[in-house]
Enzyme design. Structure first.
Site, short mmCIF file in Angstrom:
data_model
loop_
_atom_site.label_atom_id
_atom_site.label_comp_id
_atom_site.label_asym_id
_atom_site.label_seq_id
_atom_site.Cartn_x
_atom_site.Cartn_y
_atom_site.Cartn_z
N SER A 146 -1.04 -1.45 -6.34
CA SER A 146 -0.86 -2.62 -7.18
C SER A 146 -0.12 -2.28 -8.46
CB SER A 146 -2.22 -3.22 -7.55
OG SER A 146 -2.91 -3.64 -6.41
N HIS B 215 0.80 -1.21 0.00
CA HIS B 215 0.00 0.00 0.00
C HIS B 215 0.85 1.27 0.00
CE1 HIS B 215 -4.00 -2.02 1.37
NE2 HIS B 215 -3.53 -2.51 0.25
N GLU C 178 1.36 -34.39 -1.29
CA GLU C 178 0.20 -33.81 -1.96
C GLU C 178 0.64 -33.14 -3.26
OE1 GLU C 178 -2.54 -35.25 -0.66
OE2 GLU C 178 -3.55 -33.32 -0.57
N ASP D 115 -13.55 -8.26 -6.47
CA ASP D 115 -13.04 -9.32 -5.58
C ASP D 115 -14.18 -10.21 -5.12
OD1 ASP D 115 -10.37 -7.41 -3.98
OD2 ASP D 115 -10.41 -8.63 -5.79
#
Lengths: 112, 366
Positions: free
Chosen positions: B202, B198, B269, B226
């Site tokens: 972005s 921030h 996994e 979002d």
């Protein structure tokens, strides 16, 4: 009431006024110096056309963007797919008898 | 006071200047934040019923939580599927950063790679807790890797185990660490988002100077975007939680851990398979461990070596684009090799694609 000219105010008063403005926190974006040189854009809801050109322009644009990247993206994944497929077949072959080994025997037994 | 008023997390989500042109690849950050919360919430609920002794662990998960606890099956499925989804978003977020040159912002990149490492450690610790066959043997394989450290390796392994093998003390400390590490990860994530990101905001798909001018407020545009992304993802997530929860799981882990019976195919996994393939491809034990570590740690070096590749030359840099997809396809082949037994031709393919995996890095370096 009108305040005195800023130059005639004492340094302490000027500091207190500035601090008070900050601490009161009038709202988001309020209480700070006006910043020049920033252009603010906004779009009215009446100007929003989210689906304009969806059928007339979007397909051609999509085709252009895909064709530009096609030979950078597809060959590595195509190669990966072919190698994995070949690997699975080659691994399976190691678990099976090779018919070519037994051709002579099969011919002797009359199976061929 | 002014600083804190303007930079409280909620306020920064309201009026943070965000580039107009960011695509759906920028949704993965918010999805990661959401799923971190989902995992912590479901994990805390599971920890209320989980018993971390080797006698009770398996039955507390597969009998008590799955069958007896109200909605235990649901939160167990949420937690196990949520881990896989978390890694999907993690890798998409990482690849987005690689492709669009996000490592130019060094603080954000370094904290992000740190979060990746924390997540991998967390997933490994969590996978041991059900105390199934794969949990036990996966823990045995991975903790034994530390014995490759020269001089102190054996001692390090004994400290990790809390004894001379994977046993009760190991399970106890893994449970404690699995409970603790998420909160450390959240702290790093806080720095990643609210302290480092921030500052400038972005990045955007076009990169460079456009980022500094064409910005709009985060609220309502990207809050809505979002939420839309979350809405779409939840369809897929609830398919896994409610309809097909076993799809990503290993059937071997539904057998209680037995130190006298080794599973035929020990494999982690899916999100660890490429690193596992790299580990197995190097014949030397220490070399394999170094390669495994380097396969993740080399992300730390990207900001120092590759900054010049992305500055205002993204559109012209075909080599970078091609090697990104080449590297990604190599990682996918390595995932398949990691899940395959150590037989012909997977051994050779693993060695070749391990070379390809690292070659992109060294090619772009020189």
């Amino acid at each position: 009431t009108r305040s005195r000219c800023i130059g005639s105010q004492s340094r302490a008063v000027r500091f207190l006024r500035k601090t008070k403005q900050t601490m009161v926190h009038k709202g988001l974006g309020q209480g700070m110096a006006y910043v020049r040189g920033i252009i603010y854009y906004s779009v009215s809801p009446n100007e929003l056309h989210p689906f304009r050109g969806l059928l007339t322009k979007a397909p051609w644009n999509a085709l252009r963007r895909v064709s530009e990247e096609f030979f950078r993206v597809v060959p590595p994944f195509a190669g990966a797919y072919l190698i994995i497929t070949w690997g699975k077949e080659a691994n399976e072959k190691t678990k099976r008898k090779d018919p070519a080994f037994f051709e002579q025997e099969a011919a002797q037994n009359g199976e061929l | 006071i002014y600083f804190f008023n303007r930079n409280l997390p909620l306020l920064s989500l309201l009026d943070l200047g965000t580039p107009v042109n960011i695509s759906y690849f920028w949704n993965f950050g918010s999805l990661l934040g959401l799923f971190c919360g989902v995992q912590i919430f479901s994990g805390v609920l599971l920890s209320m019923h989980y018993q971390n002794s080797i006698e009770m662990a398996f039955f507390s998960v597969n009998l008590s939580i799955q069958n007896e606890v109200f909605l235990g099956w649901f939160f167990h499925n949420v937690h196990s599927s949520g881990a896989s989804f978390f890694f999907v978003f993690l890798y998409c977020h990482l690849f987005r950063g690689l492709y669009y040159g996000g490592f130019n912002q060094i603080n954000i990149w370094m904290s992000g790679v740190t979060i990746l490492l924390f997540s991998m450690a967390l997933a490994f610790l969590g996978y041991v807790l059900p105390w199934g066959q794969m949990s036990f043997w996966g823990a045995t394989v991975i903790t034994n890797l530390f014995s490759a450290i020269p001089y102190v390796g054996e001692d390090v392994v004994h400290v990790l185990w809390g004894g001379y093998g994977v046993a009760g003390p190991t399970l106890n400390r893994f449970f404690s660490l699995h409970f603790l590490v998420p909160f450390l990860m959240v702290m790093v994530a806080f720095f990643h988002v609210f302290i480092f990101l921030h500052v400038k905001g972005s990045s955007n798909p076009l990169g460079g100077p456009i980022n500094q001018f064409l910005k709009i407020e985060f609220f309502p545009y990207f809050v809505v975007k979002d939420f839309f992304g979350i809405y779409l993802i939840f369809f897929v997530f609830f398919y896994f939680c409610l309809l097909n929860p076993r799809l990503l799981l290993d059937s071997e882990n539904f057998i209680e851990a037995n130190s006298l019976v080794t599973p035929v195919h020990i494999q982690p996994e899916w999100y660890f398979l490429s690193s596992y393939a790299i580990l197995r491809s190097i014949p030397n034990k220490f070399g394999g461990v170094v390669a495994l570590a380097f396969s993740v740690l080399f992300f730390y070096f990207f900001p120092f070596f590759f900054q010049n590749l992305y500055n205002n030359s993204f559109f012209n840099n075909n080599n970078v684009k091609f090697y990104f997809w080449f590297w990604l396809s190599s990682a996918i082949v390595l995932c398949y090799v990691g899940a395959s037994p150590v037989e012909y031709p997977w051994v050779s393919i693993g060695i070749v694609f391990t070379f390809f995996y690292f070659s992109g890095f060294f090619f772009l370096l020189f």
